[in-house]
Design a protein around this motif. Structure first.
Motif, PDB file in Angstrom:
ATOM      1  N   GLY A 161       0.828  -1.199   0.000  1.00  7.11           N
ATOM      2  CA  GLY A 161       0.000   0.000   0.000  1.00  7.11           C
ATOM      3  C   GLY A 161       0.865   1.253   0.000  1.00  7.11           C
ATOM      4  N   LEU A 162       0.516   2.206  -0.849  1.00  2.69           N
ATOM      5  CA  LEU A 162       1.221   3.492  -0.868  1.00  2.69           C
ATOM      6  C   LEU A 162       0.172   4.567  -0.632  1.00  2.69           C
ATOM      7  N   ILE A 163       0.368   5.359   0.414  1.00  2.44           N
ATOM      8  CA  ILE A 163      -0.629   6.364   0.787  1.00  2.44           C
ATOM      9  C   ILE A 163       0.041   7.728   0.766  1.00  2.44           C
ATOM     10  N   TYR A 164      -0.720   8.732   0.315  1.00  6.34           N
ATOM     11  CA  TYR A 164      -0.073  10.011  -0.027  1.00  6.34           C
ATOM     12  C   TYR A 164      -0.336  11.144   0.949  1.00  6.34           C
ATOM     13  N   GLU A 165      -0.386  10.810   2.254  1.00 10.30           N
ATOM     14  CA  GLU A 165      -0.408  11.854   3.291  1.00 10.30           C
ATOM     15  C   GLU A 165       0.914  12.620   3.190  1.00 10.30           C
ATOM     16  N   PRO A 166       0.929  13.893   3.635  1.00  8.43           N
ATOM     17  CA  PRO A 166       2.174  14.659   3.534  1.00  8.43           C
ATOM     18  C   PRO A 166       3.259  14.136   4.477  1.00  8.43           C
ATOM     19  N   ALA A 167       4.509  14.243   4.021  1.00 12.62           N
ATOM     20  CA  ALA A 167       5.649  14.009   4.901  1.00 12.62           C
ATOM     21  C   ALA A 167       5.839  15.276   5.733  1.00 12.62           C
ATOM     22  N   LEU A 168       6.637  15.178   6.795  1.00 14.45           N
ATOM     23  CA  LEU A 168       6.951  16.395   7.553  1.00 14.45           C
ATOM     24  C   LEU A 168       7.764  17.336   6.649  1.00 14.45           C
ATOM     25  N   ALA A 169       7.870  18.599   7.062  1.00 17.51           N
ATOM     26  CA  ALA A 169       8.554  19.591   6.234  1.00 17.51           C
ATOM     27  C   ALA A 169      10.012  19.213   5.976  1.00 17.51           C
ATOM     28  N   ASP A 170      10.632  18.455   6.900  1.00 19.06           N
ATOM     29  CA  ASP A 170      12.029  18.047   6.678  1.00 19.06           C
ATOM     30  C   ASP A 170      12.121  16.720   5.932  1.00 19.06           C
ATOM     31  N   GLY A 171      10.994  16.203   5.491  1.00 13.56           N
ATOM     32  CA  GLY A 171      10.995  14.992   4.666  1.00 13.56           C
ATOM     33  C   GLY A 171      10.783  13.703   5.433  1.00 13.56           C
ATOM     34  N   THR A 172      10.690  13.791   6.778  1.00 14.93           N
ATOM     35  CA  THR A 172      10.506  12.580   7.586  1.00 14.93           C
ATOM     36  C   THR A 172       9.155  11.918   7.304  1.00 14.93           C
ATOM     37  N   LEU A 173       9.183  10.573   7.193  1.00 17.90           N
ATOM     38  CA  LEU A 173       7.954   9.809   6.967  1.00 17.90           C
ATOM     39  C   LEU A 173       7.462   9.212   8.284  1.00 17.90           C
ATOM     40  N   SER A 174       6.197   8.790   8.308  1.00 12.74           N
ATOM     41  CA  SER A 174       5.646   8.171   9.517  1.00 12.74           C
ATOM     42  C   SER A 174       5.899   6.675   9.505  1.00 12.74           C
ATOM     43  N   ARG A 175       6.115   6.122  10.697  1.00 15.60           N
ATOM     44  CA  ARG A 175       6.345   4.693  10.866  1.00 15.60           C
ATOM     45  C   ARG A 175       5.094   4.104  11.535  1.00 15.60           C
ATOM     46  N   ALA A 176       5.222   3.646  12.788  1.00 14.05           N
ATOM     47  CA  ALA A 176       4.052   3.127  13.497  1.00 14.05           C
ATOM     48  C   ALA A 176       3.111   4.287  13.852  1.00 14.05           C
ATOM     49  N   ARG A 177       1.827   3.959  13.948  1.00 15.95           N
ATOM     50  CA  ARG A 177       0.840   4.969  14.340  1.00 15.95           C
ATOM     51  C   ARG A 177      -0.026   4.431  15.468  1.00 15.95           C
ATOM     52  N   LYS A 178      -0.412   5.321  16.365  1.00 17.47           N
ATOM     53  CA  LYS A 178      -1.347   4.928  17.410  1.00 17.47           C
ATOM     54  C   LYS A 178      -2.710   4.633  16.802  1.00 17.47           C
ATOM     55  N   GLY A 179      -3.502   3.835  17.519  1.00 18.95           N
ATOM     56  CA  GLY A 179      -4.887   3.651  17.133  1.00 18.95           C
ATOM     57  C   GLY A 179      -5.724   4.727  17.809  1.00 18.95           C
ATOM     58  N   SER A 180      -6.924   4.956  17.303  1.00 20.68           N
ATOM     59  CA  SER A 180      -7.733   6.037  17.847  1.00 20.68           C
ATOM     60  C   SER A 180      -9.217   5.705  17.761  1.00 20.68           C
ATOM     61  N   VAL A 343       3.544  15.177  -0.618  1.00 26.87           N
ATOM     62  CA  VAL A 343       4.480  16.314  -0.645  1.00 26.87           C
ATOM     63  C   VAL A 343       5.027  16.605   0.755  1.00 26.87           C
ATOM     64  N   LEU A 344       6.050  17.426   0.811  1.00 21.59           N
ATOM     65  CA  LEU A 344       6.572  17.920   2.086  1.00 21.59           C
ATOM     66  C   LEU A 344       5.778  19.171   2.447  1.00 21.59           C
ATOM     67  N   GLY A 345       5.411  19.260   3.728  1.00 22.31           N
ATOM     68  CA  GLY A 345       4.635  20.429   4.114  1.00 22.31           C
ATOM     69  C   GLY A 345       4.473  20.504   5.610  1.00 22.31           C
ATOM     70  N   GLY A 346       3.707  21.458   6.058  1.00 24.55           N
ATOM     71  CA  GLY A 346       3.527  21.617   7.490  1.00 24.55           C
ATOM     72  C   GLY A 346       2.279  22.402   7.824  1.00 24.55           C
ATOM     73  N   GLN A 347       2.068  22.586   9.117  1.00 25.24           N
ATOM     74  CA  GLN A 347       0.924  23.327   9.681  1.00 25.24           C
ATOM     75  C   GLN A 347      -0.402  22.818   9.130  1.00 25.24           C
ATOM     76  N   ILE A 348      -0.440  21.496   8.817  1.00 24.32           N
ATOM     77  CA  ILE A 348      -1.677  20.982   8.233  1.00 24.32           C
ATOM     78  C   ILE A 348      -2.800  21.066   9.269  1.00 24.32           C
ATOM     79  N   HIS A 349      -4.017  21.122   8.794  1.00 25.60           N
ATOM     80  CA  HIS A 349      -5.238  21.287   9.610  1.00 25.60           C
ATOM     81  C   HIS A 349      -5.313  22.688  10.232  1.00 25.60           C
ATOM     82  N   THR A 350      -4.447  23.625   9.810  1.00 25.50           N
ATOM     83  CA  THR A 350      -4.560  25.007  10.280  1.00 25.50           C
ATOM     84  C   THR A 350      -4.600  25.930   9.058  1.00 25.50           C
TER      85      THR A 350
END
Ligand SMILES: [Zn+2]
Length: 391
Positions: A161-180, A343-350
């Motif tokens: 699976g490849l999902i296209y949520e933004p990476a952090l502004a410095d390019g870091t990707l997400s690894r494990a995620r909490k459940g919610s 893409v790389l980006g930040g301040q999402i949801h604001t």
């Protein structure tokens, strides 16, 4: 910029349709077949205690070489967190490389990365044994309640699976995620005149307050458990003991075992508070985002992303997060996935959401290289996934 200007807040079904039409033109050109799937409406309880039926926009699906031996599922969401009434509606170029705007990073820019990578992949000679399916859903920002069934059934036919949520502004990707999970408690007490028959009343607000206090105490930062008491409402006029109050809260944790334990503890707390306060509680909601843990197959896929990055001089780093996305549900359905390939980006949801414009090209190259890698070595991923299922 054109895309950011179309409002596609989750509740704006019309706006999402327009964004969908835009993407439909391009994806259907590249795909063999396409399909519009209705989202499932979601029934939930609002802050006034009313049962409401929420409708979502259509899900778009595009397929290429559905019979190929290796299958990739690419996922994006067309909705944003900004409703039509929000002040943040138009994009603005801040400097040569920074575009501010609703959804530019989360994730209209990401869907463009996905699209251009697929176009480039189809133009290369790597196709053949790799088939793909794209799913663009319309309700990710409110938890994918209307699209989760479609995602989970698509996951069953995919190897990665490849999902296209933004990476952090410095390019870091997400690894494990909490459940919610999001939950609502409707408290029902007994109304009474505050002066004449105060003692006959059962105060729903005070009962709910006691329950909220105990629920909040389930927070255990060392164990990664958080309970956020988010909204509370109730009561009518000042001379009436309130008969109804409503609480909404969010719970996050690391593992399925924790979710199970929390589920039963929450019910037990409400039961105990009812016995003490004579206020009845009705709990609704669920853990709709299971925790994303990293299986060996998922680790291999992440390693491939790192390798692909190296070839392009992109230093790929990963970090765990408490945030959720469709990667949670795909991982729980057994599909190894990397979920921040946008893409790389930040301040999402604001209202300061931005993307870095040059990351469009950089991340497209990264995705293209990942697709090529999966196309060549996908059977290794399949073997590892199978092994995971056996164990
Ligand atoms: Zn997103």
């Amino acid at each position: 910029m054109q895309l950011s200007e179309i409002n596609s807040g989750t509740s704006n079904v019309n706006g999402i349709g327009k964004v969908g039409n835009f993407f439909h033109t391009y994806f259907s050109d590249t795909a063999d077949s396409n399909e519009k799937i209705s989202s499932k409406p979601r029934e939930h309880t609002d802050i006034e205690g009313n049962k409401v039926n929420e409708e979502f926009g259509d899900i778009l699906s595009f397929e290429k070489r559905s019979g190929a031996p290796i299958q990739v599922l690419l996922v994006g969401h067309m909705d944003t967190v900004f409703p039509k009434t929000h002040s943040f509606q138009s994009p603005q170029k801040l400097d040569a490389n920074t575009l501010l705007g609703p959804g530019v990073a989360d994730m209209k820019g990401g869907i463009l990365v996905m699209l251009t990578a697929l176009q480039a992949f189809e133009a290369s000679n790597h196709g053949g044994q790799l088939g793909w399916r794209v799913i663009l859903n319309a309700d990710e920002e409110t938890g994918s309640h209307g699209s989760v069934d479609t995602l989970v059934s698509a996951a069953a036919h995919a190897d990665a699976g490849l999902i296209y949520e933004p990476a952090l502004a410095d390019g870091t990707l997400s690894r494990a995620r909490k459940g919610s999970g999001n939950f609502t408690v409707v408290a029902t007490g007994k109304a009474a005149h505050a002066g004449r028959e105060f003692e006959l009343g059962r105060n729903a607000i005070m009962g709910l307050y006691a329950a909220a206090n105990r629920l909040e105490q389930l927070t255990d930062l060392a164990q990664g458990i958080t309970v956020n008491i988010a909204r509370i409402a109730g009561g009518t006029v000042l001379n009436v003991v309130p008969a109804q109050a409503v609480l909404q809260f969010n719970v996050r944790c690391h593992s399925a075992e924790q979710q199970k334990a929390l589920d039963s503890t929450m019910k037990q707390i409400l039961q105990e508070v009812t016995e003490q306060s004579e206020v009845a509680f009705e709990l609704s909601g669920s853990f709709s985002r299971p925790p994303k843990t990293i299986s060996p197959a998922n680790q291999l896929l992440m390693d491939w992303v790192t390798e692909s990055g190296k070839q392009l001089s992109i230093d790929v780093q990963y970090k765990d997060t408490g945030g959720c996305c469709d990667g949670n549900n795909l991982a729980a359905a057994g599909l190894p996935n990397v979920d921040t390939l946008g893409v790389l980006g930040g301040q999402i949801h604001t209202a300061e959401e931005y993307m870095l414009i040059d990351s469009l090209t950089e991340r497209t190259k990264l995705s293209l290289s990942i697709l090529e890698k999966i196309s060549t070595d996908g059977d290794r991923l399949q073997a590892l996934s199978e092994q995971g299922k056996v164990n």
